[in-house]
Design an enzyme around this catalytic site. Sequence first.
Site, PDB file in Angstrom:
ATOM      1  N   GLY A  49       0.812  -1.211   0.000  1.00 36.70           N
ATOM      2  CA  GLY A  49       0.000   0.000   0.000  1.00 36.70           C
ATOM      3  C   GLY A  49       0.843   1.257   0.000  1.00 36.70           C
ATOM      4  O   GLY A  49       0.535   2.229   0.690  1.00 36.70           O
ATOM      5  N   ALA A  50       1.891   1.266  -0.824  1.00 34.51           N
ATOM      6  CA  ALA A  50       2.894   2.336  -0.767  1.00 34.51           C
ATOM      7  C   ALA A  50       2.692   3.433  -1.797  1.00 34.51           C
ATOM      8  O   ALA A  50       3.555   4.291  -1.954  1.00 34.51           O
ATOM      9  CB  ALA A  50       4.294   1.732  -0.927  1.00 34.51           C
ATOM     10  N   ASN A  51       1.559   3.449  -2.486  1.00 33.86           N
ATOM     11  CA  ASN A  51       1.372   4.481  -3.504  1.00 33.86           C
ATOM     12  C   ASN A  51       0.842   5.789  -2.914  1.00 33.86           C
ATOM     13  O   ASN A  51       0.818   6.816  -3.597  1.00 33.86           O
ATOM     14  CB  ASN A  51       0.426   4.002  -4.600  1.00 33.86           C
ATOM     15  N   GLY A  53      -0.331   7.956   1.187  1.00 33.60           N
ATOM     16  CA  GLY A  53      -0.457   7.936   2.628  1.00 33.60           C
ATOM     17  C   GLY A  53       0.784   7.510   3.378  1.00 33.60           C
ATOM     18  O   GLY A  53       1.922   7.783   2.971  1.00 33.60           O
ATOM     19  N   ILE A  54       0.570   6.828   4.483  1.00 31.58           N
ATOM     20  CA  ILE A  54       1.666   6.389   5.340  1.00 31.58           C
ATOM     21  C   ILE A  54       2.644   5.515   4.568  1.00 31.58           C
ATOM     22  O   ILE A  54       3.865   5.667   4.686  1.00 31.58           O
ATOM     23  CB  ILE A  54       1.106   5.620   6.560  1.00 31.58           C
ATOM     24  N   GLY A  55       2.133   4.593   3.764  1.00 33.09           N
ATOM     25  CA  GLY A  55       2.997   3.673   3.031  1.00 33.09           C
ATOM     26  C   GLY A  55       3.983   4.379   2.133  1.00 33.09           C
ATOM     27  O   GLY A  55       5.153   3.984   2.036  1.00 33.09           O
ATOM     28  N   SER A 178      -3.889  -0.415  14.873  1.00 36.83           N
ATOM     29  CA  SER A 178      -4.578   0.824  15.224  1.00 36.83           C
ATOM     30  C   SER A 178      -4.966   0.801  16.692  1.00 36.83           C
ATOM     31  O   SER A 178      -5.173  -0.276  17.277  1.00 36.83           O
ATOM     32  CB  SER A 178      -5.837   0.990  14.375  1.00 36.83           C
ATOM     33  N   TYR A 204     -13.586  -3.190  11.054  1.00 37.83           N
ATOM     34  CA  TYR A 204     -12.261  -2.567  11.064  1.00 37.83           C
ATOM     35  C   TYR A 204     -11.555  -2.811  12.391  1.00 37.83           C
ATOM     36  O   TYR A 204     -10.378  -3.213  12.418  1.00 37.83           O
ATOM     37  CB  TYR A 204     -12.393  -1.068  10.805  1.00 37.83           C
TER      38      TYR A 204
END
Length: 325
Positions: A49-51, A53-55, A178, A204
Amino acid sequence: MELSCFSSHLGWAACVLALALLLRARRKGSWHPGMSPTDLTGKTAIVTGANCGIGKYVALDLARRNARTILACRSRERGQAAVEEIQRATGNPNVLLRIVDISNMASIRHFAKQIRQEEKRLDILVNNAGVAGLPFAITAEGLEQMFATNYLGPFLLTNLLLDTMKGSAPARIVTVSSFRHVQGMANVKHLTGEERPKSFDHSYRNTKLMNILFTNELARRLQGTGVTANSLNPGIVNTEIMRHFNWLIRLLFSIVSIFIMSAEEGAASTIYCAVSEEVAGITGKYFDSDCRLVLPSAAARDLGLARKLWEESERLTGLAESGSM
């Protein structure tokens, strides 16, 4: 009914704002990535998920430290844009894109096979990809989609890459959880939708609890291998994770977003677990958004529950048949 719903959303927004202000105030004097001199030349890292936000900020930091950095993304277009941005910002040409849908077990198996064939080593694995606000749905593989994305996907991916990581030890596995896990429960019947959580918010919370239980059991199984596994809370962060919520929730979140952490700030605890000298050798632990070692909920520390969840996850992902650690 609509007035009651609106009031509930306003109450939610007020709680988020209050907690965000508290977390922001507490972050004063906390660890910052610039405080770590760690150089990762010769090391390989994967961030899911690096495209955005945090990633993306985690991948950016690892690339700045000269790691061979692999962005594991679902979208080729957005992933390639992130790769080029990181290459320009760091001058590191060894930033690569590999495609994977973390909610799809077949896609994960293909990705892991590609990594094992192409990469001689893997020193850091960051399980960052996750979603919130998805409606209840069963995937073509018979798994509930939010549980597949947030929990079973990272579970399978990590297990399929363990041999490569053991051969690269010392190595680190970092899983983003989280603070919402404290309200979660780990019911294995939720994984396939046999039983449904009360809402997508409950789903979640439950996946985030499962992330910690998985990490703790993984750390126990990896003792003596030189591979560590830790989980963390990034805090309340302004990212795209709210994109699946309805327009009112998104509006309320955008209003309070000026008071909460940016994605760059929110990446600090993930980076801390991935590279800091302070975490070297530490395993099976949970860190808060201020990069402090803290205790997760009592449920997250339940060893019997962690083993039960692991065994069912092996069965659902096919690891029980193929053999796992």
